[in-house]
Write a protein that holds these residues in place. Structure first.
Motif, PDB file in Angstrom:
ATOM      1  N   UNK A 141     -10.841  -0.511 -14.821  1.00 27.20           N
ATOM      2  CA  UNK A 141      -9.783   0.500 -15.044  1.00 27.20           C
ATOM      3  C   UNK A 141      -9.083   0.266 -16.376  1.00 27.20           C
ATOM      4  N   UNK A 142      -8.941  -1.003 -16.746  1.00 24.63           N
ATOM      5  CA  UNK A 142      -8.310  -1.340 -18.027  1.00 24.63           C
ATOM      6  C   UNK A 142      -9.119  -0.767 -19.188  1.00 24.63           C
ATOM      7  N   UNK A 160       0.819  -1.225   0.000  1.00 25.75           N
ATOM      8  CA  UNK A 160       0.000   0.000   0.000  1.00 25.75           C
ATOM      9  C   UNK A 160       0.848   1.268   0.000  1.00 25.75           C
ATOM     10  N   UNK A 161       1.892   1.295   0.840  1.00 24.66           N
ATOM     11  CA  UNK A 161       2.693   2.521   0.949  1.00 24.66           C
ATOM     12  C   UNK A 161       3.417   2.817  -0.360  1.00 24.66           C
ATOM     13  N   UNK A 162       3.893   1.773  -1.025  1.00 23.39           N
ATOM     14  CA  UNK A 162       4.568   1.975  -2.312  1.00 23.39           C
ATOM     15  C   UNK A 162       3.573   2.475  -3.360  1.00 23.39           C
ATOM     16  N   UNK A 163       2.378   1.876  -3.344  1.00 27.29           N
ATOM     17  CA  UNK A 163       1.367   2.258  -4.339  1.00 27.29           C
ATOM     18  C   UNK A 163       0.951   3.725  -4.147  1.00 27.29           C
ATOM     19  N   UNK A 164       0.652   4.099  -2.901  1.00 32.71           N
ATOM     20  CA  UNK A 164       0.181   5.469  -2.653  1.00 32.71           C
ATOM     21  C   UNK A 164       1.309   6.475  -2.911  1.00 32.71           C
ATOM     22  N   UNK A 172      -4.460   3.498  -8.349  1.00 31.86           N
ATOM     23  CA  UNK A 172      -4.156   2.876  -9.646  1.00 31.86           C
ATOM     24  C   UNK A 172      -4.725   3.745 -10.776  1.00 31.86           C
ATOM     25  N   UNK A 173      -5.948   4.260 -10.575  1.00 30.84           N
ATOM     26  CA  UNK A 173      -6.543   5.136 -11.600  1.00 30.84           C
ATOM     27  C   UNK A 173      -5.627   6.337 -11.845  1.00 30.84           C
TER      28      UNK A 173
END
Ligand code: SAM
Ligand code: DTB
Ligand code: SF4
Length: 336
Positions: free
Chosen positions: A221-222, A34-38, A264-265
């Motif tokens: 999303x794709x 989560x931290x990497x993604x955000x 992700x969006x």
């Protein structure tokens, strides 16, 4: 609900052209810690947008209820006993009254929604064109969501000055028929194509918390990120579980999964306004702050969405002020 039902006979994806981003890449983003993604989403956000700014849109339901479609999430479908009161098309004066109030409260876009399956040529559509012109005359951006649309109708909306047309893909192509049976995913894409062809900006997103799988969120999303043009705005709605609808008892989406979807969006559609849409009444300010950090930069203002509740304006403004955020001001506003 029978989630074993796949709505696409052949290949699950509708994306036919060269992809900007693959399902695999989207899955991998979701799987990041989560931290990497955000952190990554926040970086993309800062490269493209002012991270402390939020754009506000106000919704007006110009025709409410008695809709022939069977969207399982919607209180306006005539197929469910939701207790909603039918309201025919509003008079232009009433729309203008609400537009003035929205402008005074800091919104620079008015989004007018009609519970129609599709646009029909005639006096009602003509009246909507007048509403668009009226909103534009206030210096606001105009958006409408009227169901399915044909090319010549999109051209008339463009001529009236429409900026955005909202038409959500809602979920993945393979889950679509579990949610709506009265039209197809391809119908949605065809309307978006008519909108794009007329030179109107596309606003398209989806709903989370309808019992869909992670893979359905990846699929949604794709599709959005691989539309012929990336949508100008992407509303991410948290399902509002409306009594009487088939999804009234759906399991709510996990807050962190919602934040991941926003992140992700943002990463795959850097140029889009990602809108924190329906469902904020069920989100704490802390969760909304995480969404803004993850790249959301727009929201609905006003105490009502179309038929459902939205947070109170004072609470929203103090939340944003508490975060040190400011809202987008249109050229006609010199102060807020
Ligand atoms: N009738 C038009 C149509 O369906 O395209 C326009 C109005 S419709 C209410 C606009 C969008 O609102 C839907 O596509 C859906 O994404 C969203 N929506 C409707 N009911 C909702 C609910 N209960 N919770 C979250 N989003 C909802
Ligand atoms: C969108 O994605 N969300 C808005 C707007 N586009 C039209 C509508 C939300 C509707 C929430 C349920 C209701 O008010 O009935
Ligand atoms: Fe009708 Fe739109 Fe509601 Fe579907 S989402 S039932 S088309 S108003």
């Amino acid at each position: 609900m029978d989630y074993a039902r796949a709505c696409m006979d052949e290949h699950p994806s509708k994306v036919k052209r060269d992809e900007r981003v693959s399902r695999e890449e989207i899955r991998n983003l979701y799987d990041l810690p989560l931290m990497d993604l955000v952190y990554r989403a926040a970086g993309v956000h800062r490269e493209h947008w002012d991270p402390n700014q939020v754009q506000m849109s106000t919704l007006v339901s110009i025709k409410t209820g008695a809709c022939p479609e069977d969207c399982s999430y919607c209180t306006q479908s005539s197929r469910y006993e939701t207790g909603l009161k039918y309201e025919p098309l509003l008079q232009i004066q009433e729309v203008m009254r609400q537009a003035h109030a929205a402008k005074a409260a800091g919104s620079n876009r008015l989004c007018m929604g009609a519970a129609w399956r599709e646009v029909k040529d005639g006096p009602q559509f003509d009246a909507v064109l007048e509403m668009v012109k009226g909103v534009k005359s206030l210096g606001m951006e105009a958006c409408v969501t009227l169901g399915m649309l044909k090319e010549h109708q999109a051209a008339r909306l463009k001529e009236a000055g429409l900026d955005y047309y909202n038409h959500n893909l809602d979920t993945s192509p393979e889950n679509y028929c579990n949610i709506v049976s009265t039209r197809t995913f391809q119908d949605r894409l065809d309307t978006l194509e008519a909108v794009r062809g007329a030179g109107i900006h596309v606003c398209s997103g989806g709903i989370l918390g309808m019992g869909e799988t992670r893979e359905d969120r990846v699929g949604l999303l794709h599709e959005l990120a691989n539309l012929p043009e990336v949508p100008g705005s992407v509303p991410i709605n948290k399902l509002m579980r409306m009594p009487g609808t088939p999804l009234a008892e759906a399991e709510p989406i996990d807050d962190i999964e919602f934040v991941r979807t926003v992140a992700v969006a943002r990463i795959i559609m850097p140029s889009a306004r990602v809108r924190l849409s329906a469902g904020r009444v069920d989100m704490s300010p802390a969760v909304q702050a995480l969404c803004f950090l993850a790249g959301a930069n727009s929201m609905f203002a006003g105490e009502k969405l179309l038929t459902a509740a939205n947070p109170e304006t004072d609470a929203d403004l103090s939340m944003l002020q508490g975060f040190g955020m400011h809202w987008e001001v249109a050229p006609w506003q010199d102060d807020h």
